[in-house]
Design a protein around this motif. Structure first.
Motif, short mmCIF file in Angstrom:
data_model
loop_
_atom_site.label_atom_id
_atom_site.label_comp_id
_atom_site.label_asym_id
_atom_site.label_seq_id
_atom_site.Cartn_x
_atom_site.Cartn_y
_atom_site.Cartn_z
N VAL A 53 -22.66 97.09 -71.08
CA VAL A 53 -23.09 97.97 -69.98
C VAL A 53 -22.59 97.45 -68.64
N ASP A 54 -22.72 96.16 -68.41
CA ASP A 54 -22.35 95.59 -67.12
C ASP A 54 -20.84 95.60 -66.90
N GLU A 55 -20.08 95.33 -67.94
CA GLU A 55 -18.63 95.36 -67.78
C GLU A 55 -18.12 96.78 -67.57
N ALA A 56 -18.75 97.74 -68.22
CA ALA A 56 -18.40 99.14 -67.98
C ALA A 56 -18.76 99.54 -66.55
N PHE A 57 -19.91 99.09 -66.09
CA PHE A 57 -20.31 99.35 -64.70
C PHE A 57 -19.30 98.74 -63.74
N TYR A 58 -18.89 97.52 -63.99
CA TYR A 58 -17.92 96.84 -63.13
C TYR A 58 -16.63 97.64 -63.01
N GLY A 59 -16.21 98.25 -64.10
CA GLY A 59 -14.97 99.01 -64.08
C GLY A 59 -15.10 100.40 -63.48
N ALA A 60 -16.32 100.95 -63.51
CA ALA A 60 -16.50 102.35 -63.11
C ALA A 60 -17.12 102.55 -61.74
N ALA A 61 -17.94 101.62 -61.29
CA ALA A 61 -18.71 101.82 -60.05
C ALA A 61 -17.86 101.59 -58.81
N THR A 62 -18.32 102.17 -57.73
CA THR A 62 -17.62 102.02 -56.45
C THR A 62 -18.49 101.25 -55.46
N ASP A 63 -17.89 100.90 -54.35
CA ASP A 63 -18.52 100.06 -53.33
C ASP A 63 -19.95 100.50 -53.01
N GLY A 64 -20.87 99.53 -53.03
CA GLY A 64 -22.26 99.79 -52.69
C GLY A 64 -23.18 100.00 -53.87
N ALA A 65 -22.63 100.14 -55.07
CA ALA A 65 -23.46 100.37 -56.25
C ALA A 65 -24.10 99.06 -56.71
N ALA A 66 -25.18 99.18 -57.47
CA ALA A 66 -25.92 98.01 -57.94
C ALA A 66 -26.32 98.18 -59.39
N ILE A 67 -26.39 97.06 -60.10
CA ILE A 67 -26.90 97.07 -61.47
C ILE A 67 -28.02 96.05 -61.58
N VAL A 68 -29.10 96.44 -62.24
CA VAL A 68 -30.26 95.58 -62.44
C VAL A 68 -30.47 95.42 -63.94
N ASN A 69 -30.41 94.19 -64.41
CA ASN A 69 -30.58 93.89 -65.83
C ASN A 69 -31.99 93.38 -66.10
N TYR A 107 -25.62 85.62 -66.91
CA TYR A 107 -24.57 86.59 -66.59
C TYR A 107 -24.82 87.21 -65.22
N SER A 108 -26.06 87.57 -64.95
CA SER A 108 -26.39 88.25 -63.70
C SER A 108 -26.20 87.34 -62.49
N SER A 109 -26.25 86.03 -62.72
CA SER A 109 -26.00 85.08 -61.65
C SER A 109 -24.52 84.69 -61.56
N SER A 110 -23.95 84.36 -62.71
CA SER A 110 -22.58 83.82 -62.72
C SER A 110 -21.53 84.85 -62.32
N GLN A 111 -21.82 86.12 -62.52
CA GLN A 111 -20.83 87.16 -62.22
C GLN A 111 -21.02 87.79 -60.84
N ALA A 112 -21.96 87.29 -60.07
CA ALA A 112 -22.27 87.91 -58.77
C ALA A 112 -21.08 87.91 -57.83
N GLU A 113 -20.35 86.79 -57.77
CA GLU A 113 -19.21 86.73 -56.86
C GLU A 113 -18.10 87.68 -57.30
N ARG A 114 -17.86 87.74 -58.59
CA ARG A 114 -16.85 88.68 -59.10
C ARG A 114 -17.24 90.11 -58.78
N PHE A 115 -18.50 90.46 -58.99
CA PHE A 115 -18.95 91.81 -58.70
C PHE A 115 -18.85 92.11 -57.20
N ASN A 116 -19.21 91.13 -56.40
CA ASN A 116 -19.14 91.34 -54.95
C ASN A 116 -17.72 91.62 -54.48
N GLY A 117 -16.75 91.11 -55.22
CA GLY A 117 -15.36 91.39 -54.88
C GLY A 117 -15.02 92.87 -54.92
N ARG A 118 -15.83 93.63 -55.64
CA ARG A 118 -15.65 95.09 -55.68
C ARG A 118 -16.77 95.81 -54.94
N GLY A 119 -17.53 95.04 -54.15
CA GLY A 119 -18.60 95.65 -53.36
C GLY A 119 -19.82 96.01 -54.17
#
Length: 280
Positions: free
Chosen positions: A108-124, A184-196
């Motif tokens: 779910v999170d990797e699909a979100f990373y590929g599909a979401a646009t700047d400003g979106a959020a995911i809560v696990n 995962y929700s902590s370690s990937q934060a910087e990568r996710f932030n790179g896409r806003g």
């Protein structure tokens, strides 16, 4: 464009309660693997005036998850995902629990990373169980394998569960899988932030839902009775927190876990400290 929130596990107690909150000002895509429950949840939301689309989806199937996000994209702009889908120890063996909770979150999170646009959020949704398993039993060093080789990851996780007798392995798997969600929700934060994008996890305690009550005789009931707040959590209490974390008011919140357990972990930690002090 219509703002859309996706809620996985949407037919469950927390998922449906969260949909009622976020659905007040945006369209909702409700995902669940149980079609009969999904139909009932969607009907309940429609009765409340929520614009809802129901999609049957198994989060352990990456292709199905990708198709789910394609459906969302056709409906509007994805602004948030609240990923509540998961299973408890009483619902299957160690492999089933790990695959659903850990790899389901990854999908779910990797699909979100590929599909979401700047400003979106995911809560696990993680769990207080991730706080209760001793750190030396959590194979954190093998967690990154999930991003490289999922089957190798599963092999390492199940090997970690094998330290326990067969009847206890699903419980160990649950705690490890939810520890993975936190990691995962902590370690990937910087990568996710790179896409806003923001990514957060919430660790509920024992919640008064169908799934939560399955664990009542397996120890959850005793922990609730001994907590700082000695009662079960309400789905609505979790929903408000999940909705807040996914919303614009939490725009600075990312890469962290919020423990919402009625003080169970705090109580157990302090009692352990006192016991150790009295015996020394």
């Amino acid at each position: 464009m219509t703002a859309v929130s996706l809620i996985t596990g949407g037919a469950g107690g927390m998922g449906l309660a969260t949909a009622k909150v976020v659905g007040q000002d945006r369209a909702v895509v409700l995902c669940d693997v149980r079609q009969d429950r999904l139909d009932g949840a969607a009907a309940a939301l429609k009765d409340l005036g929520v614009a809802v689309t129901a999609v049957n989806c198994d989060v352990t199937d990456r292709r199905a998850v990708d198709a789910l996000f394609e459906t969302v994209s056709r409906l509007g702009t994805l602004v948030s995902v609240i990923h509540t889908a998961g299973v408890s120890p009483s619902m299957g063996d160690a492999e089933y629990v790990m695959r659903t909770n850990a790899l389901g979150t990854l999908n779910v999170d990797e699909a979100f990373y590929g599909a979401a646009t700047d400003g979106a959020a995911i809560v696990n949704v993680a769990s207080m169980a991730a706080y209760l398993l001793p750190a030396e039993l959590i194979p954190t060093s093998a967690f990154p394998l999930a991003l490289q080789d999922t089957e190798a990851f599963m092999t390492e996780m199940l090997a970690a569960c094998a330290i326990a007798p067969e009847e206890a392995r699903s419980g160990i798997s649950y705690a490890i899988s939810k520890s993975f969600v936190r990691w995962y929700s902590s370690s990937q934060a910087e990568r996710f932030n790179g896409r806003g994008l923001r990514i957060v996890s919430v660790s509920p305690g024992s919640v008064d839902t169908e799934m939560g009550r399955l664990e009542e005789q397996a120890g959850a009931g005793a922990m609730v009775a001994d907590a700082a707040v000695p009662r079960w959590g309400k789905p609505e209490e979790m929903a408000e927190l999940l909705a807040f974390c996914a919303g614009d008011k939490a725009g600075y919140l990312t890469g962290t876990d919020i423990l919402n357990d009625g003080g169970v972990v705090a109580s157990m930690t302090e009692r352990a400290r006192l016991a150790a002090a009295s015996s020394s």
